[in-house]
Design an enzyme around this catalytic site. Structure first.
Site, mmCIF file in Angstrom:
data_model
loop_
_atom_site.group_PDB
_atom_site.id
_atom_site.type_symbol
_atom_site.label_atom_id
_atom_site.label_comp_id
_atom_site.label_asym_id
_atom_site.label_seq_id
_atom_site.Cartn_x
_atom_site.Cartn_y
_atom_site.Cartn_z
ATOM 1 N N HIS A 7 -111.015 87.424 -116.254
ATOM 2 C CA HIS A 7 -109.854 88.300 -116.068
ATOM 3 C C HIS A 7 -108.744 87.953 -115.196
ATOM 4 C CE1 HIS A 7 -112.579 88.607 -112.565
ATOM 5 N NE2 HIS A 7 -111.568 88.917 -111.881
ATOM 6 N N HIS A 79 -105.307 86.768 -108.279
ATOM 7 C CA HIS A 79 -106.178 85.783 -108.773
ATOM 8 C C HIS A 79 -106.549 85.932 -110.398
ATOM 9 C CE1 HIS A 79 -109.725 88.802 -108.033
ATOM 10 N NE2 HIS A 79 -110.042 88.082 -108.916
ATOM 11 N N GLU A 129 -110.816 82.000 -108.894
ATOM 12 C CA GLU A 129 -112.300 82.619 -108.704
ATOM 13 C C GLU A 129 -113.109 82.060 -110.080
ATOM 14 O OE1 GLU A 129 -112.914 86.810 -109.562
ATOM 15 O OE2 GLU A 129 -114.902 86.708 -108.490
#
Lengths: 140, 140
Positions: A7, A79, A129
């Site tokens: 994502h 992010h 991430e």
């Protein structure tokens, strides 16, 4: 090491307004609001078919994204998340290569899977991430 | 309207160094450097399987990303690109809904397809590119 882009997360000042824009103006497949008190955020996912946009709003001033919102009151890209198959091995490889992992190592992330965040100064100002995904079941 | 996330673009101060980090530290599938003089950038794509990360470096101070780099000398997430099937219809729908399109309308983008950029202030501080893709050939 990195696999699929799981994502991209966008921090927003008003989650319902942002979700409305993605649904009504952009015609996106917008999900329901989820409240994640342990992560200090409310989230809505926009499913693009191949990946997801995660719209995030801080629950309060103690949220992990509160400092970002103070710097970017109108919101912004926060992010990106890549999938990895073995987060411990990924961390070891990154640390050996001189990259910095934020915090004390893997934690359970918003999707219930182990995650780590890498220092944005090591990756061109981008907070990355890594999320460990379940091994895929290979058809026999 | 919006379909797949075509790519996320990250502006970087040193393309070879950034590509090296995605290849060697993150183990990504990193392509070759492409120079796009008409867009004022050099680019490298990282193929994540489901989408792409586009690393961008300004060719010079007249580059469309030069102002972004002046504000973010270490680099940062620059824009996200969604695929649409009909860019004229998408623009009409967005303008009718009150969103602002940057410039004079669709131009030919870095992939040789028509693109438009939407005003980041209309989408939570996120610069959104729409790219018209060829209609998919549906199997009979």
């Amino acid at each position: 090491m990195i696999g699929r882009l799981n994502h991209i997360a966008i921090a927003v000042p008003d989650l319902e307004a942002a979700a409305g824009r993605y649904r009504d103006l952009l015609g996106g497949h917008v999900g329901d609001v989820h409240i994640l008190p342990e992560h200090g955020v409310r989230v809505v996912f926009v499913d693009t078919g191949n990946t997801k946009v995660e719209l995030l709003q801080a629950l309060d001033d103690s949220s992990p994204i509160a400092a970002f919102m103070a710097r970017n009151p109108g919101g912004g890209m926060h992010h990106i998340c890549f999938e990895v198959s073995n987060i411990a091995a990924s961390m070891e490889q990154l640390l050996a290569g001189g990259a910095r992992v934020l915090g004390d190592g893997p934690k359970i992330g918003a999707h219930g899977r182990p995650v780590v965040f890498l220092h944005p100064k090591d990756f061109d100002g981008t907070l990355i991430e890594l999320e460990e995904v379940e091994p895929e079941l290979t058809p026999a």
